[in-house]
Motif scaffolding. Structure first.
Motif, short mmCIF file in Angstrom:
data_model
loop_
_atom_site.label_atom_id
_atom_site.label_comp_id
_atom_site.label_asym_id
_atom_site.label_seq_id
_atom_site.Cartn_x
_atom_site.Cartn_y
_atom_site.Cartn_z
N UNK A 292 1.21 -1.27 0.06
CA UNK A 292 0.07 0.08 -0.20
C UNK A 292 0.81 1.53 0.17
N UNK A 293 2.15 1.01 1.16
CA UNK A 293 2.43 2.34 1.25
C UNK A 293 3.09 2.32 -0.52
N UNK A 294 3.89 1.92 -1.38
CA UNK A 294 4.95 1.63 -2.88
C UNK A 294 3.38 2.38 -3.66
N UNK A 295 2.35 1.54 -3.83
CA UNK A 295 1.16 2.63 -4.38
C UNK A 295 0.54 3.87 -4.33
N UNK A 296 1.44 4.17 -2.56
CA UNK A 296 1.29 5.51 -2.83
C UNK A 296 2.47 6.56 -2.99
N UNK A 297 3.45 5.82 -2.72
CA UNK A 297 4.23 6.85 -3.43
C UNK A 297 4.58 6.76 -4.75
N UNK A 298 4.08 6.15 -5.75
CA UNK A 298 4.51 6.10 -6.71
C UNK A 298 3.50 7.05 -7.18
N UNK A 299 3.19 7.61 -7.13
CA UNK A 299 2.07 9.08 -7.29
C UNK A 299 3.10 9.58 -7.64
N UNK A 300 4.57 10.29 -6.47
CA UNK A 300 5.20 11.19 -7.21
C UNK A 300 6.80 10.26 -7.88
N UNK A 301 6.67 8.90 -8.83
CA UNK A 301 8.07 8.32 -8.92
C UNK A 301 7.90 8.33 -10.21
N UNK A 302 8.76 9.45 -10.82
CA UNK A 302 8.56 9.37 -12.96
C UNK A 302 7.80 8.25 -13.31
N UNK A 303 9.11 7.31 -12.20
CA UNK A 303 8.56 5.34 -12.84
C UNK A 303 7.25 5.63 -13.03
N UNK A 304 5.88 5.71 -12.34
CA UNK A 304 4.74 5.33 -12.74
C UNK A 304 4.13 6.58 -14.26
N UNK A 305 5.26 7.33 -14.84
CA UNK A 305 4.61 8.07 -15.89
C UNK A 305 5.53 8.27 -16.64
N UNK A 306 4.64 8.70 -18.19
CA UNK A 306 5.47 8.16 -19.73
C UNK A 306 6.37 9.96 -19.48
N UNK A 307 7.36 10.00 -20.18
CA UNK A 307 7.84 11.66 -19.98
C UNK A 307 7.75 12.42 -21.24
N UNK A 308 7.54 12.87 -21.21
CA UNK A 308 7.23 13.75 -22.60
C UNK A 308 8.79 14.56 -22.99
N UNK A 309 9.33 14.46 -22.27
CA UNK A 309 11.02 15.11 -23.09
C UNK A 309 11.29 13.57 -23.89
N UNK A 310 11.45 14.15 -25.24
CA UNK A 310 12.27 12.92 -26.17
C UNK A 310 13.09 12.05 -25.77
N UNK A 311 13.39 10.93 -26.05
CA UNK A 311 14.02 10.17 -25.84
C UNK A 311 15.93 10.81 -26.40
N UNK A 312 15.64 11.69 -27.59
CA UNK A 312 17.10 11.90 -27.65
C UNK A 312 17.86 12.82 -26.67
N UNK A 313 16.58 13.83 -25.62
CA UNK A 313 16.47 14.69 -24.86
C UNK A 313 16.95 13.90 -23.81
N UNK A 314 17.30 13.24 -22.76
CA UNK A 314 17.35 13.26 -22.30
C UNK A 314 18.50 12.19 -21.55
N UNK A 315 19.40 12.80 -20.25
CA UNK A 315 20.60 11.77 -20.30
C UNK A 315 20.74 11.94 -18.68
N UNK A 316 21.02 10.59 -18.28
CA UNK A 316 21.08 10.67 -16.84
C UNK A 316 22.55 10.35 -16.47
N UNK A 317 22.64 11.05 -14.54
CA UNK A 317 24.21 10.53 -14.77
C UNK A 317 23.84 9.83 -12.97
N UNK A 318 25.07 8.53 -13.15
CA UNK A 318 25.04 7.58 -11.67
C UNK A 318 26.35 8.00 -11.65
#
Length: 407
Positions: free
Chosen positions: A328-354
Motif C-alpha cells: 500500500x505504501x508503494x502504491x501511494x509513493x508511485x504518485x510522485x515517482x517518475x517510473x509511474x509516468x511516460x516522459x514527455x521529453x523525447x528520448x534523445x533529449x534525456x541524459x542520466x548521470x549516476x
C-alpha cells in the motif's frame, strides 16, 4: 523552435576545457553500455579502488542524512501513536495518492498552474554577481499551489514561508539566452554551493543563462523554527512528502511560465539527488523542456528508504502502527515517482548521470529510470553521492549533449 538570439546562435567548434570546481581524482567514467552500468570486472583497478573508497565514505553520509530525515519523521509518528485518529487519517491520505497513481496520468496527478506568477525581481547579493561575472537577480513570487488532497489544504495554506517561491537567475545583458535550470538536493539549497558544485560560472560563460530553483521547505522556503533546511519535506508524514513533491513540480512549471514571459525559448533542466528526482518527475509533465539531465536521482523512494538507517526503522514502525502494508505504501509513493509516468521529453533529449559508489541514491535507482526511459543516454562516474570523481568529464558530457539542442 529556433533561438531568436543572434548572440546565442553561434557555438564553438569544440568544447572548451572544464576545470573541476573541487579537487577530485582524475579517474574517468564512461557512458553505460547496452546492458546498463558496468560490472565490477569491467572496471580498471583505479576505478575499482575509487568505487570501493566511495562506498565506504557514502555509508557514513547516508547514515547522517537518514538521521536528519528520521528526526523530521519522528514527530508525526509519535503523534500518530498517541492519537490513533492520525494514523487512520494517514492511511486514508495514502489511499488518495494511490488512487491518483493508479491512473498513470501525469496531468491528472500534477495539473498545470492556471495563472501566470506575479514575479518580484531584485538584484542578488554581490557575491553571486562576482561568481557569475554577470547580472544575477533574485526572483520570488507567491505559489499558486493548492494541495492535491483536499484534506491537506488547510495545512498547506498555512505554510506561509514555503508558499513563496524563490530562485536565482543569472542573465546575460544582450537579451535572453538558452537557459539551464538547476534543482538542488535535500539539504543542499544554498545557491553558492550549487553554483560552484555544478561549475555554473563556466556554463554561463559558454552562453547559457542559469536559473537555480529552490525546492519547497528549503532555504528561504523553510518554515520558521525549522531545525534545518528541508525539514518540512518529511515532517508532515508520507502525505506531506507527496504534497511537497507535487508542489515542487507545480512551482517549477510557474518558473517556466516566468522564463517564457521574459523571451526565453529554450530551457534545459538538471538536478542532483532530490533535485534529480524532481527533474525526472517534471519531465513527465512538461514538453517545454529541450533536455533533462537527472544527476544521481532517487526514483523509487520506498526501496531507497529500506537502507536508510535509522529512518527506515521509523518508516517500518509507522507502517505497522497504522496498519499500512508495504504494498500500500508503494502504491501511494508511485504518485510522485517518475517510473509511474511516460516522459514527455523525447528520448534523445534525456541524459542520466549516476555514481557507481553512491549508496544514498544507489546506481540501481538511476538504472531503473534508464530502463523506464527507453535506455536513453546514461553516463556513470566512479564516485559517490557527493564526491563526483571525474566530474570534469561528465560536465563535458553534459555540454556535448546540450549544445546541439540548445544553440
Amino acid at each position: 523552435m529556433a533561438s531568436s538570439n543572434p548572440a546565442a546562435a553561434a557555438r564553438p567548434e569544440a568544447d572548451p576545457p572544464v576545470d573541476p570546481p573541487i579537487p577530485v581524482p582524475d579517474v574517468p567514467g564512461a557512458d553505460a553500455g547496452e546492458r546498463g552500468l558496468p560490472d565490477r570486472s569491467d572496471l580498471t583497478l583505479a576505478q575499482r579502488a575509487v568505487v570501493d573508497a566511495s562506498v565506504i565514505a557514502d555509508l557514513g553520509l547516508r547514515t547522517g542524512i537518514a538521521s536528519l530525515v528520521g528526526a523530521a519523521m519522528l514527530p508525526p509518528v509519535i503523534a500518530g501513536v498517541l492519537r490513533g485518529n492520525d494514523l487512520r487519517r494517514e492511511r486514508e491520505h495514502l489511499r488518495f495518492y494511490a488512487d491518483l497513481a493508479a491512473q498513470r496520468d501525469a496531468e491528472a496527478s500534477f495539473p498545470a498552474p492556471t495563472a501566470a506568477p506575479r514575479v518580484s525581481i531584485q538584484p542578488s547579493n554581490p557575491i553571486a554577481r562576482q561568481i557569475a561575472h554577470g547580472d544575477v537577480q533574485h526572483v520570488q513570487f507567491q505559489s499558486s499551489y493548492e494541495a492535491r488532497n483536499p484534506e491537506m489544504r488547510n495545512l498547506w495554506r498555512g505554510l506561509n514561508r514555503n508558499n513563496v517561491v524563490h530562485a536565482q537567475h543569472w542573465r546575460h545583458d544582450d537579451g535572453p539566452h538558452p537557459t539551464l535550470c538547476v534543482i538542488h538536493g535535500f539539504l543542499g539549497s544554498p545557491y553558492l554551493f550549487n553554483g560552484l558544485f555544478f561549475s555554473l560560472p563556466w556554463f554561463y560563460r559558454t552562453g547559457f543563462d542559469v536559473l537555480l530553483y529552490t525546492l519547497p521547505f528549503h532555504g528561504r522556503r523553510a518554515e520558521r523554527f525549522s531545525p534545518f533546511s528541508g525539514y518540512g519535506f518529511f515532517s508532515n508524514g508520507m502525505a506531506g512528502m507527496a504534497e511537497a513533491m507535487a508542489q515542487a513540480v507545480h512551482d517549477f512549471r510557474s518558473v517556466l511560465d516566468y522564463l517564457e514571459s521574459t523571451g526565453v525559448d529554450k530551457i534545459a533542466l538538471t538536478g542532483m539527488s532530490l533535485g534529480g528526482y524532481t527533474s525526472s518527475l517534471i519531465a513527465s509533465v512538461e514538453d517545454r523542456l529541450q533536455a533533462v539531465i537527472p544527476n544521481v536521482p532517487v526514483v523509487n523512494p520506498e526501496s531507497a528508504f529500506d537502507d536508510w538507517w535509522p529512518a527506515n526503522k521509523l518508516v517500518e514502525f509507522g507502517r505497522h502502527a497504522s496498519g499500512i502494508s508495504r504494498e500500500e505504501a508503494a502504491q501511494a509513493s508511485a504518485f510522485h515517482s517518475p517510473l509511474n509516468y511516460a516522459p514527455k521529453v523525447p528520448k534523445d533529449r534525456r541524459l542520466i548521470i549516476a555514481g557507481l559508489g553512491d549508496r544514498l541514491a544507489p546506481p540501481e535507482q538511476a538504472e531503473a529510470l534508464w530502463e523506464h526511459w527507453d535506455r536513453c543516454a546514461f553516463h556513470w562516474f566512479p564516485g559517490n553521492h557527493i564526491l563526483h570523481v571525474s566530474q570534469p568529464e561528465y560536465l563535458r558530457r553534459m555540454t556535448r549533449f546540450l549544445r546541439p539542442v540548445m544553440f
